[in-house]
Design a protein around this motif. Structure first.
Motif, PDB file in Angstrom:
ATOM      1  N   UNK A  53      31.806 -13.087 -13.364  1.00 34.78           N
ATOM      2  CA  UNK A  53      33.042 -12.421 -13.426  1.00 34.78           C
ATOM      3  C   UNK A  53      33.125 -11.509 -12.204  1.00 34.78           C
ATOM      4  N   UNK A  54      31.892 -10.573 -12.353  1.00 33.48           N
ATOM      5  CA  UNK A  54      31.794  -9.470 -11.514  1.00 33.48           C
ATOM      6  C   UNK A  54      31.408  -9.729  -9.906  1.00 33.48           C
ATOM      7  N   UNK A  55      30.758 -10.804  -9.605  1.00 32.76           N
ATOM      8  CA  UNK A  55      30.560 -11.260  -8.432  1.00 32.76           C
ATOM      9  C   UNK A  55      31.700 -11.967  -7.641  1.00 32.76           C
ATOM     10  N   UNK A  56      32.539 -12.720  -8.707  1.00 34.19           N
ATOM     11  CA  UNK A  56      33.759 -13.403  -7.949  1.00 34.19           C
ATOM     12  C   UNK A  56      34.616 -12.083  -7.664  1.00 34.19           C
ATOM     13  N   UNK A  57      34.658 -11.163  -8.449  1.00 35.96           N
ATOM     14  CA  UNK A  57      35.557  -9.992  -8.138  1.00 35.96           C
ATOM     15  C   UNK A  57      35.283  -9.249  -6.822  1.00 35.96           C
ATOM     16  N   UNK A  58      34.051  -9.008  -6.889  1.00 29.28           N
ATOM     17  CA  UNK A  58      33.403  -8.483  -5.331  1.00 29.28           C
ATOM     18  C   UNK A  58      33.548  -9.386  -4.371  1.00 29.28           C
ATOM     19  N   UNK A  59      33.135 -10.576  -4.359  1.00 35.72           N
ATOM     20  CA  UNK A  59      33.115 -11.491  -3.245  1.00 35.72           C
ATOM     21  C   UNK A  59      34.815 -11.698  -2.707  1.00 35.72           C
ATOM     22  N   UNK A  60      35.498 -11.959  -3.863  1.00 33.17           N
ATOM     23  CA  UNK A  60      37.045 -12.234  -3.445  1.00 33.17           C
ATOM     24  C   UNK A  60      37.344 -10.877  -2.559  1.00 33.17           C
ATOM     25  N   UNK A  61      37.310  -9.623  -3.237  1.00 33.76           N
ATOM     26  CA  UNK A  61      37.744  -8.443  -2.579  1.00 33.76           C
ATOM     27  C   UNK A  61      37.255  -8.382  -1.171  1.00 33.76           C
TER      28      UNK A  61
END
Ligand SMILES: Cc1cc2nc3c(=O)[nH]c(=O)nc-3n(C[C@H](O)[C@H](O)[C@H](O)COP(=O)(O)OP(=O)(O)OC[C@H]3O[C@@H](n4cnc5c(N)ncnc54)[C@H](O)[C@@H]3O)c2cc1C
Ligand SMILES: Cc1cc2nc3c(=O)[nH]c(=O)nc-3n(C[C@H](O)[C@H](O)[C@H](O)COP(=O)(O)OP(=O)(O)OC[C@H]3O[C@@H](n4cnc5c(N)ncnc54)[C@H](O)[C@@H]3O)c2cc1C
Lengths: 697, 697
Positions: free
Chosen positions: A553-561
């Motif tokens: 979940x967290x890497x999806x957030x960082x990568x998307x941003x």
């Protein structure tokens, strides 16, 4: 009827113009604009031609009485469904002219969602899901056949999308409806084996559609091949009566989008010809031979369309509510931030700036990223349409591109739609009590919007799957393989790891992009390494991914941003020079505020020191101030007419109070008698009951 | 009518019991409970007597047909207003028995908000705002007088609270309605000088109330003394007709709480006796002498009641939606997290646990803090009631306590109501699509709830004012003065500053409380020092506070969270030993998750290292797992009956799908003809128009 407004009056010899002043305040704000507004409009529309196309369309819509939206917020759900259906009929004539099948139709649909999102959905379910499934999953012949039946002309034809069941939504692979092949008759038997397998949520099923694309398990000779798509007729196109074996019901009122007639469907041994199975990627021959698809995801391709559209719509909706809240902030005065009696505009409060202006920047970043996503989507659809399925290399390229599209759209759909949930709600709160009045549009907007976090891929499930792809890309890098697409920067992990700001300038886009890439890449690669370790310890693939779900979940957030920030700076680099300065401030604000909001990993990976972080916080405040004078110009450049805004406190003229008073008294004519006066009399004029005394027995 | 449910069927020789299994899953979950549920119920209700009081009340309410809430989510706003009024009439009989004026009434009102929040509000506006103003701002004689007019018995009497105007909400001091003293007649003339001074939002004004407490500027001999409270009759108690000079209108539909008849009021030189000004703290003599109140805030005292109630209601509402979402998570299966075919319960996914269980812990923390706040409130109200206004020392003590109550309630109201906004929305999303169906209650719940962030003190404005008080307390400490109340730990700044976890154990409540105190105190004291520096540089008080507005917001957040965590651990320390273990896990989860969510300051102040932060994150996951098995027991202990939950997927029996199917088909009887069939025919069966050819001219 209009309100009995009285003009401003003198009090204590001073003119009280609280009521009429906002309009002149707005003009003064507008005068501060330092860039060519029209150029900015083209920037947001991605070209002058698009601006002009949309303006022509908007003009016609605004004049069309079918789309009168004055009473929209006051309609109960039953009249709303009828109104919505009538609007669909009218929209169809527009679509027919544009070509229902054309990319122009997309541009039409998205802003239409501002008038009545339910109408947008009902049309999207038909064209975007049902027809897309026919086109994407059916062979060319099948598509031609259904066109000949009226699936584009909507004559005696309306489709729905029968995927979800009561028991299964996200886990499509475990749907329970069956499609059993009957070799003797060359038919499939569609059946609902138990109540949890009831199709549920199906938009259009309750009232309007007569065909569905049914997701069902393909069973041949007792063997279960998993889920495939079948066209199943539901109602007789002439009488509109339900066909034998079809049971349908209305699932009732919803939080929003009540113009959609969502329903449930049960099939009792319904027979359809074998050729109604959509057979582009997977086939069943008359002999019962099953040919498997090259990639399971290709079977659910129709949904991708919606995801891409929602990432883009996040921008369309955010800009509308930001326009309302920022314009109101430019004319509403409350308290004063400086000495002296005059009250300050909300827009002059640092806290208010910080609540709204970063959201404006974020919306602009969302647009840039969604536009790139649309480009990838168009590319993939184009490939798909022209794909020779016997060409293995072409199919394998196609599969790669489709995977990239799936993973990028998953993250962008999830985080963009969530961002817009927060934006609408923050904009509402920024208007104080008035944000809660239906007339200003926020309540309906929020309720209609939030479903985007759930349907066509639940956001959390999408994040997990985006995170899985990222870990897989990370593993490729660890294995020395090449990674392309949005995650390509992982290949540079060696230089990105351990980077720190050092003497870098936080006001330099390159530095900020570097910061985001460094932190996102480290987080992804850490997760990939953790995954490899778990696997090496003998943990199963599934268990390893489950163990890493929070990381995913967290890497999806960082990568998307990170992707959104890069997309915005890429777009700005190509913008007309006359608007680059203000856009660069917007971009910097977006990147810095995003760091502030996700502070921990920047500190934990040592990219920023504690002092740097304080600088980031100060810079966010600074860039809010830089953009502040331009917000009215920027919202003007969004080019949303008062009709489409549909919020009296957000009108172009800034005359918030007068417009509101007029709108409220027009909708609720003063002097209308209270409809429950009798109930009031009965209560207010009651004589209290007392038990009669009975003393002796 | 019930749905034609079919029992589970065999498929491929395997029994598909997707539909009926949830009930047995729920029982299995319930069996895991490791603590006495009844004891926990008393803990949450703050005593066995309260539990029993509430249960008796609930029993009666559930049986009372006036409160039937089966169709509640489907009601349009007009019938909802009538229904709400009828319920008020019925509620009155309960209140009359409890004593409308008694603290018991509070316990009654709060859970009533679960049935129909609009009814709760309409009653609260009368008793909590109107009557509280009479009692709190009026002299004893005045209060007795209005009682004799029926303000408690509601016979020919209903009050509303006329504070907000179109132009002014938060800034009460700048309201524009005037109350001009006319010495000749011993009257005040109440007047709306311009349209922006129109009273706006006034709950009850549109239809039901016949008196208002009007906030108006006291003008004597041309001098403006600022805002005071006046009782103004609006309608004739007999005919319910508007009195001369009173204009009223309906402001229309809202995002939620549509059972309230909010209206606008304009006064045109309306005359009231001088004695209708509420004169407890400030008086105007017949000669026109004005006596000022000892503290301006005392004039707005009525609002404090609502703030305290909302902090507590944040718990009442959060626990309801958490019960629904957690019970659904315990029976809904989707995908599988382990090898093997069986799908996993949502509750077994780490991500799902992390989405919901910390919110459960937070709700429990909110209750503990709100209960402490209620104690302070009761103390202050008690003092106020018995205050001898000629005793200067008593008045000054009173002023101090009131200030403490204002600042503590500001932060708790703001952050508790916001937390519950997030909780309701997360719970909704956690139920997937079903969270969006009206029948499950989330949509209505969200829309009804969110107004708490705005009314009776806008949350952002409250945070700024809580932050201001904290800075003032910080300055006291810097000046070597003693600080009492919730901010007393600032006095220990010397030992708190620069503290770090070092070898401390993150699983020790004391360590976590220390962490929160250290970080909150440093942040507050830094802001206080910054304030002093600004003042020393000659910056004005107002400008200095404005410059620090972001800091004010942030310290209010840290301080409030710190208070909630401490309140929870204090409460746990006094709990029955049989429930302490599970509660301690809950408390640790609350404190740790709160650190994770507010990571930056813990890293920036060096309390935690990057490794410590990773430990915090792991521990959050760990404690989610620890609490996981107890969540069904905990939600059971909330003691909310299915009637009050009003959500078929949250029922006690866990039989989510059957209950839902029944509820949906009961509300929307299958086979009901589509009400807009004609419109469908007209469209589907149209003959496309073609322009007739005219070739020669
Ligand atoms: C208004 C509306 C209209 C719709 N229209 C249609 C339509 O026309 N046709 C159609 O076919 N469908 C339609 N849908 C259904 C929609 O596609 C589903 O609601 C969606 O796919 C989510 O599935 P679900 O509701 O079963 O949620 P679930 O899959 O049950 O998910 C519930 C919760 O569990 C979480 N979760 C699930 N799996 C995991 C996991 N592995 N790990 C961690 N967490 C997990 C999710 O994040 C979610 O919060 C509609 C839905 C709505 C609300
Ligand atoms: C459903 C409903 C019922 C109500 N019922 C009643 C009633 O019965 N009686 C009654 O008198 N009132 C009632 N109210 C009004 C309510 O009390 C006000 O809405 C509330 O006080 C906020 O005031 P406002 O709407 O004017 O917002 P504003 O004060 O205009 O605030 C607008 C925005 O500006 C921000 N802001 C304001 N000042 C500052 C500052 N100094 N610095 C930074 N930001 C700032 C706020 O945070 C807010 O986001 C009701 C409201 C609602 C929604």
């Amino acid at each position: 009827m209009k309100a009995n407004n009285t003009a401003s009056l003198l009090k204590d010899g001073k003119e009280l113009n609280t009521f009429t002043r906002p309009a002149s305040d707005m003009q003064a704000e507008r005068d501060r604009t330092s860039f060519p507004v029209r150029e900015m409009t083209h920037f947001f529309n991605n070209g002058k031609e698009n601006t002009e196309f949309l303006e022509k369309l908007f003009e016609r819509i605004q004049r069309d009485p079918a789309f009168n939206n004055k009473d929209f917020y006051d309609l109960d759900y039953k009249p709303l469904r009828q109104r919505t259906f009538e609007q669909i009929g009218r929209m169809w004539s527009y679509l027919d002219e544009l070509g229902a099948d054309s990319p122009l139709a997309r541009r039409f649909l998205s802003p239409f969602g501002m008038i009545n999102p339910s109408a947008q959905t009902r049309v999207s379910v038909h064209y975007g899901l049902f027809v897309s499934a026919l086109r994407g999953q059916g062979t060319d012949k099948q598509y031609e056949f259904w066109k000949s039946q009226g699936c584009l002309s909507l004559n005696r034809f309306y489709g729905c999308f029968g995927m979800t069941e009561l028991g299964h939504g996200s886990n499509v692979a475990e749907l329970e409806t069956t499609a059993t092949f009957d070799r003797a008759t060359d038919e499939f038997i569609i059946h609902t084996p138990n109540t949890a397998a009831t199709k549920w949520w199906i938009g259009g099923a309750a009232h309007s559609s007569n065909h569905t694309v049914c997701f069902a398990r393909l069973i041949v000779d007792g063997k279960d091949y998993g889920v495939r798509n079948f066209v199943v007729p539901l109602r007789d196109p002439e009488s509109h009566n339900l066909l034998p074996g079809i049971a349908v019901g209305d699932i009732g009122k919803k939080m929003g989008r009540d113009g959609i007639d969502n329903g449930w469907i049960q099939f009792s041994n319904v027979r359809i010809p074998r050729t109604y199975m959509l057979m582009r990627y997977s086939q069943v021959t008359p002999e019962g031979k099953v040919i498997e698809p090259p990639l399971a995801q290709l079977t659910y391709g129709a949904l991708i369309n919606g995801r891409v559209a929602m990432a883009y719509d996040s921008w369309v909706w955010a800009r509308r509510f930001l326009t309302i809240a920022l314009r109101y902030a430019a004319v509403r005065r409350q308290f004063s931030s400086t000495e002296g009696r005059e009250e300050s505009k909300l827009l002059d409060y640092v806290l208010h700036q910080r609540r709204l202006i970063p959201l404006l920047a974020q919306a602009i970043g969302i647009e840039a990223a969604a536009t790139e996503l649309y480009r990838l989507f168009d590319e993939v659809t184009h490939h798909q349409a022209s794909l020779d399925t016997s060409d293995r290399k072409a199919v394998s390229d196609m599969v790669d591109k489709t995977k990239e599209l799936f993973s990028l759209s998953a993250g962008l759909k999830a985080f963009s739609t969530w961002a817009t949930v927060d934006t609408i709600d923050e904009c509402r709160q920024a208007c104080g009590g008035l944000g809660y009045l239906s007339a200003t549009g926020f309540g309906q907007g929020f309720d209609d919007w939030v479903v985007n976090c759930t349907w066509e891929g639940d956001n959390n499930v999408l994040c997990l799957s985006a995170g899985r792809s990222l870990i897989q890309s990370g593993c490729k890098v660890l294995d020395g393989k090449h990674v392309t697409g949005a995650a390509d920067y992982l290949g540079r992990i060696k230089t990105l790891r351990g980077k720190s700001l050092a003497s870098g300038d936080l006001r330099d886009p390159k530095v900020l992009v570097g910061a985001w890439e460094s932190v996102a890449a480290q987080a992804v690669m850490d997760a990939a390494e953790a995954y490899k370790k778990l696997r090496a310890r003998g943990v199963s693939d599934k268990a390893a991914f489950e163990e890493l779900s929070i990381d995913r979940f967290n890497i999806a957030r960082l990568h998307t941003r990170c992707f959104q920030i890069k997309a915005l700076f890429r777009k700005i680099a190509n913008a007309n020079p006359s608007i680059q300065k203000v856009l660069t401030n917007v971009g910097l604000l977006f990147a810095l505020w995003s760091i502030e909001k996700n502070g921990s990993p920047f500190l934990q990976y040592g990219f920023l020191t504690s002092d740097d972080m304080n600088k980031v916080i100060d810079l966010v405040t600074f860039y809010c101030g830089e953009v502040r004078d331009q917000v009215i110009g920027i919202t003007d450049s969004f080019n949303i007419s008062d009709f489409f805004l549909n919020s009296p406190i957000g009108n172009y003229d800034g005359n918030a109070y007068e417009n509101l008073m007029d709108s409220v008294t027009e909708r609720n004519v003063p002097g209308t008698p209270c409809p429950y006066q009798d109930a009031m009399n009965a209560f207010f004029k009651r004589t209290p009951y007392e038990q009669p005394r009975l003393d002796e027995i």
